[in-house]
Design an enzyme around this catalytic site. Sequence first.
Site, PDB file in Angstrom:
ATOM      1  N   HIS A  43       0.861  -1.179   0.000  1.00 52.56           N
ATOM      2  CA  HIS A  43       0.000   0.000   0.000  1.00 52.56           C
ATOM      3  C   HIS A  43       0.903   1.236   0.000  1.00 52.56           C
ATOM      4  O   HIS A  43       2.107   1.127   0.231  1.00 52.56           O
ATOM      5  CB  HIS A  43      -0.902   0.011   1.243  1.00 52.56           C
ATOM      6  CG  HIS A  43      -0.114   0.038   2.516  1.00 52.56           C
ATOM      7  ND1 HIS A  43       0.350  -1.117   3.123  1.00 52.56           N
ATOM      8  CD2 HIS A  43       0.361   1.073   3.264  1.00 52.56           C
ATOM      9  CE1 HIS A  43       1.042  -0.787   4.200  1.00 52.56           C
ATOM     10  NE2 HIS A  43       1.077   0.519   4.303  1.00 52.56           N
ATOM     11  N   HIS A 130       6.183   5.684  -1.802  1.00 51.15           N
ATOM     12  CA  HIS A 130       6.866   4.447  -2.158  1.00 51.15           C
ATOM     13  C   HIS A 130       6.060   3.253  -1.664  1.00 51.15           C
ATOM     14  O   HIS A 130       5.144   3.388  -0.864  1.00 51.15           O
ATOM     15  CB  HIS A 130       8.265   4.420  -1.532  1.00 51.15           C
ATOM     16  CG  HIS A 130       8.226   4.350  -0.034  1.00 51.15           C
ATOM     17  ND1 HIS A 130       7.991   5.443   0.755  1.00 51.15           N
ATOM     18  CD2 HIS A 130       8.370   3.292   0.817  1.00 51.15           C
ATOM     19  CE1 HIS A 130       7.991   5.084   2.025  1.00 51.15           C
ATOM     20  NE2 HIS A 130       8.219   3.782   2.096  1.00 51.15           N
TER      21      HIS A 130
END
Length: 190
Positions: A43, A130
């Site tokens: 996620h 990221h």
Amino acid sequence: MIRAFIAIDIPDEVRSAIGEAQVRLRRVHAGVKVSWAKIENAHITLQFLGYVGEETVPKISAAIDRVAGQHQAFELQVAGAGAFPDENRPRVLWVGCQDEAGALKSLAGDVQQAMEPLGFRPEHREFSAHLTLGRIKFPRPDAALTRALDSIKNDAFGTVRVEAIHLFESQLHPDGSIYTKLSSHKLGGT
């Protein structure tokens, strides 16, 4: 008390592509011990909240809902790879999110600002979107791992259409965290 964070979910095809990149990195006989992230949990974190009282969850959800309504849906390219703080002494191995328009950074900033009145401090580091591939508890130089990371540095992993943000509960277990969506909040215009 529950352990919680606010994040963007990613589609299965992107999850699969970054899973393949992780497999390539895992094949390296690195001299450092890497704790590999579960790709099914991948996620994009907007804010880690830590432990919160269950009575606070509705307030958090309402604040997220207000923020979500102020942002339009957008797309991100998941591409590139690297390490925090750097590739010579990596602590976190990651694949990146390209946010040229700044929509993700703006969304993360607004989420963190909305959480502040509820007692959650904004991240002191600049937001860096990221997806975590792995973590290294005791970082040190590792030429094989650096070369392997360099081999996926220019790879593209797919597109994420961001239409909602989610409040997740994170339950820690010896064999890895279990994430449960507590609430989902559609962005305006979706």
